[in-house]
Design an enzyme around this catalytic site. Structure first.
Site, PDB file in Angstrom:
ATOM      1  N   ASP A   5      19.447  10.632  72.466  1.00 63.33           N
ATOM      2  CA  ASP A   5      18.838  11.116  73.709  1.00 63.33           C
ATOM      3  C   ASP A   5      17.669  10.180  73.995  1.00 63.33           C
ATOM      4  O   ASP A   5      16.699  10.153  73.223  1.00 63.33           O
ATOM      5  CB  ASP A   5      18.320  12.545  73.551  1.00 63.33           C
TER       6      ASP A   5
ATOM      7  N   ASP B 290      26.346  21.295  79.879  1.00 61.83           N
ATOM      8  CA  ASP B 290      25.220  21.965  79.220  1.00 61.83           C
ATOM      9  C   ASP B 290      25.356  23.455  79.526  1.00 61.83           C
ATOM     10  O   ASP B 290      25.246  23.864  80.677  1.00 61.83           O
ATOM     11  CB  ASP B 290      23.883  21.426  79.742  1.00 61.83           C
TER      12      ASP B 290
END
Length: 252
Positions: free
Chosen positions: A11, A130
């Site tokens: 990330d 998500d």
């Protein structure tokens, strides 16, 4: 049955790898190019690179960092974050990405998934989902913009739509489990793997080797993705693979 894959995730925010819990309280975890090179040597099956603030900041993914990272590794490499056109996809594939991950852009413009699949092949298109449990619905909801915005879309309905539009793979992240190290969200993973025929990469919650075993055997996932435990050397890719082999799970 296809061999299972172990996938570290980078990330990236402002050019550095970061990691938090439930998508907040991010802390620095190192240089993306350096980490990618380490994971490649350690036997990771694939690598996922997510520019986590690109969609929020409304800018394109960092092509230069992608280029440098691709130059260091030999394993398949998925890049996501801030991708909103097929031209963005082309730019990243040219920079060395093997697959393109889209989340927010797919919700805003589902046609992008079909366009990308038609232009580059389904195997190139990874739809990132998500997911967060919605108590009122008794089901999971899709979130966008790095987990900031609720979309009003039900996860199971969405993954079926994405498969029908040409997605070749799903990257499923449980926002409830993310960074907790309490284990993958098995009910969510199983519900999704039962709903689609394309491969599902499970993400969010890995804390030990047993969690990978569970997500493959009980959750039906095709790949297990983790960040925190690998970045901070709590586990290695090899130790996870050794443990799975020992338990009879076929891995790459």
């Amino acid at each position: 049955m296809l061999a299972k894959r172990i996938v570290p995730c980078l990330d990236v925010k402002d050019g550095r790898v970061v990691k938090g819990v439930n998508f907040v309280n991010l802390r620095d975890a190192g240089d993306p190019v350096e980490l990618a090179s380490i994971y490649d040597r350690e036997g990771a099956d694939e690598l996922v690179f997510l520019d986590i603030s690109a969609s929020v900041e409304g800018r394109a993914t960092m092509v230069e960092v992608v280029k440098k990272t691709a130059g260091e590794i030999t394993i398949p490499f998925t890049v996501g974050g801030g991708i909103s056109t097929t031209e963005d996809m082309k730019r990243l594939l040219r920079a060395g990405a093997d697959k393109i991950g889209i989340n927010t852009a797919a919700v805003l413009n589902p046609q992008l998934v079909s366009d990308g699949a038609r232009r580059f092949g389904s195997q190139c298109i990874v739809v990132a989902v998500d997911a967060k449990y919605n108590e009122a619905w008794g089901e999971w909801e899709v979130y966008t913009h790095g987990g900031r915005n609720a979309s009003g879309i039900k996860v199971l309905q969405w993954v079926k739509q994405m498969e029908s539009m040409g997605a070749g793979e799903l990257l499923l992240t449980s926002m409830d489990a993310d960074g907790t190290k309490d284990g993958f969200d098995l009910p969510l993973t199983k519900a999704v793997t039962d709903s689609v025929r394309i491969p599902v990469i499970a993400s969010g919650g890995a804390g030990n080797e047993e969690h990978f075993y569970d997500v493959f055997t009980k959750g039906g996932a095709d790949a297990g993705l983790a960040a925190t435990i690998f970045h901070y050397k709590e586990l290695t890719v090899q130790s996870v693979k050794d443990s799975l082999k020992h338990k009879g799970v076929e891995i790459r």
